[in-house]
Enzyme design. Structure first.
Site, PDB file in Angstrom:
ATOM      1  N   TYR A  61       0.841  -1.197   0.000  1.00 64.34           N
ATOM      2  CA  TYR A  61       0.000   0.000   0.000  1.00 64.34           C
ATOM      3  C   TYR A  61       0.876   1.247   0.000  1.00 64.34           C
ATOM      4  O   TYR A  61       1.666   1.469   0.923  1.00 64.34           O
ATOM      5  CB  TYR A  61      -0.925   0.023   1.219  1.00 64.34           C
ATOM      6  CG  TYR A  61      -1.997  -1.053   1.230  1.00 64.34           C
ATOM      7  CD1 TYR A  61      -2.335  -1.756   0.076  1.00 64.34           C
ATOM      8  CD2 TYR A  61      -2.683  -1.359   2.392  1.00 64.34           C
ATOM      9  CE1 TYR A  61      -3.318  -2.736   0.097  1.00 64.34           C
ATOM     10  CE2 TYR A  61      -3.674  -2.329   2.422  1.00 64.34           C
ATOM     11  CZ  TYR A  61      -3.977  -3.019   1.273  1.00 64.34           C
ATOM     12  OH  TYR A  61      -4.955  -3.985   1.297  1.00 64.34           O
ATOM     13  N   SER A  62       0.710   2.047  -1.042  1.00 62.57           N
ATOM     14  CA  SER A  62       1.474   3.283  -1.196  1.00 62.57           C
ATOM     15  C   SER A  62       2.974   3.049  -1.004  1.00 62.57           C
ATOM     16  O   SER A  62       3.668   3.823  -0.342  1.00 62.57           O
ATOM     17  CB  SER A  62       0.966   4.369  -0.239  1.00 62.57           C
ATOM     18  OG  SER A  62      -0.371   4.701  -0.545  1.00 62.57           O
TER      19      SER A  62
END
Length: 323
Positions: A61-62
């Protein structure tokens, strides 16, 4: 907040899990809608104050910044022993050979990277993000077992895959005396119910805790289909989902919510939570009402007539969410 056992484990978790995919640097990875660190902290604080103790993120995530934001926030706001912290492994984290997947090399490297970013010496739940078709499941399950025995994870879980794959993984672990999965994080909501055919009955029979992702169908069940949002416009994965979703289901959610005088999210989440296999739906929050509605949904008991109205328009959908 009334806590539940996570499947057949002795672990107590809140019946809502805060999904942290929306927290991370917006210029890193594939989530341009992600919130900055200071804004993210407001939702993590709101969750803690409401009694939520279950937090789910992933290394991908990110580009790892979600783990960093979540780790720093929880270190500042909560006692580690009171938090159930979950993360995931599988997605590519860098270019080149061995940059992702579920090989022993990848798992052993990525767990240490996740712990460094989270600022902790262990995670409570370490999940495989998807099935790795290129790695023998025996290699993956032994590596995960060794992660647990090294004290770097308390439990292990899996995410979207075919039921036969999940059963095979569990059998391999049991046959060899390795750690078994205790959770399944699968795709389940009112407009995508294909998991009811095999995966949910399997989990219920085996005592595996189910923690569904996208219980609100990427917001589709919370607003009129024509309405847009920043995430809807930029979520490339989300655009591959729900193209054949039944309009009648969405209309029924809207009608029942209006009759009860509550937001649509509360109805949709109440329906997901009612399934006997479900421990805690994973709910993302980018507005204060998102968590408020999630918690309020726990007090809603849908009538038999409401359940019929919500479920009867459903038609079989193509399998979505696997890789």
């Amino acid at each position: 907040m009334k806590y539940r056992k996570l499947g057949r484990t002795g672990l107590d978790v809140s019946p809502i899990c805060l999904g942290c995919m929306s927290y991370g640097a917006s210029d890193r990875g594939a989530h341009p809608w992600s919130l900055d660190e200071e804004t993210s902290r407001t939702f993590i604080r709101q969750a803690l104050e409401a009694g939520i103790n279950f937090f789910d993120t992933a290394n991908a995530y990110s580009d790892g910044t979600s783990e960093e934001y979540v780790g720093r926030a929880l270190a500042d706001m909560a006692r580690r022993e009171e938090i159930v912290l979950a993360t995931k492994v599988y997605m590519p984290m860098r270019t080149g050979a061995n940059g992702g997947g579920l090989s022993r090399k990848a798992i052993m490297f990525e767990i240490d990277q996740s712990l460094r970013r989270l600022g902790t010496d262990h995670v409570d739940l370490y999940q495989i993000h998807r099935w790795d078709h290129r790695t023998p499941i025996e290699e993956t399950m032994e590596a995960l077992h060794d992660v647990v025995k090294a004290g770097k994870a308390r439990y292990i879980g899996a995410s979207s895959m075919w039921a036969w794959q999940f059963a095979k993984a569990q059998h391999v672990a049991e046959r060899n005396g390795w750690t078994r999965f205790v959770t399944m994080q699968n795709h389940y909501n009112l407009v995508y119910r294909e998991e009811e055919r095999e995966m949910l009955p399997l989990c219920l029979d085996q005592g595996v805790g189910v923690i569904p992702w996208s219980p609100l169908a990427r917001g589709l069940l919370t607003r009129d289909p024509a309405e847009s949002s920043a995430r809807k416009e930029t979520d490339e994965f989300g655009k591959t989902l729900y193209g054949t979703a039944d309009a009648g289901v969405i209309e029924a959610v809207a009608r029942i919510a209006a009759e009860r005088g509550v937001p649509r999210a509360q109805i949709a989440l109440a329906w997901v939570s009612k399934h006997a296999a479900v421990t805690a739906p994973i709910v993302g929050a980018t507005k204060p009402e998102h968590l408020t509605d999630a918690i309020a949904s726990l007090d809603i008991t849908l009538t038999a007539d409401e359940l019929r109205d919500l479920e009867s328009p459903y038609t079989p959908q193509p399998v979505q969410g696997h890789l």
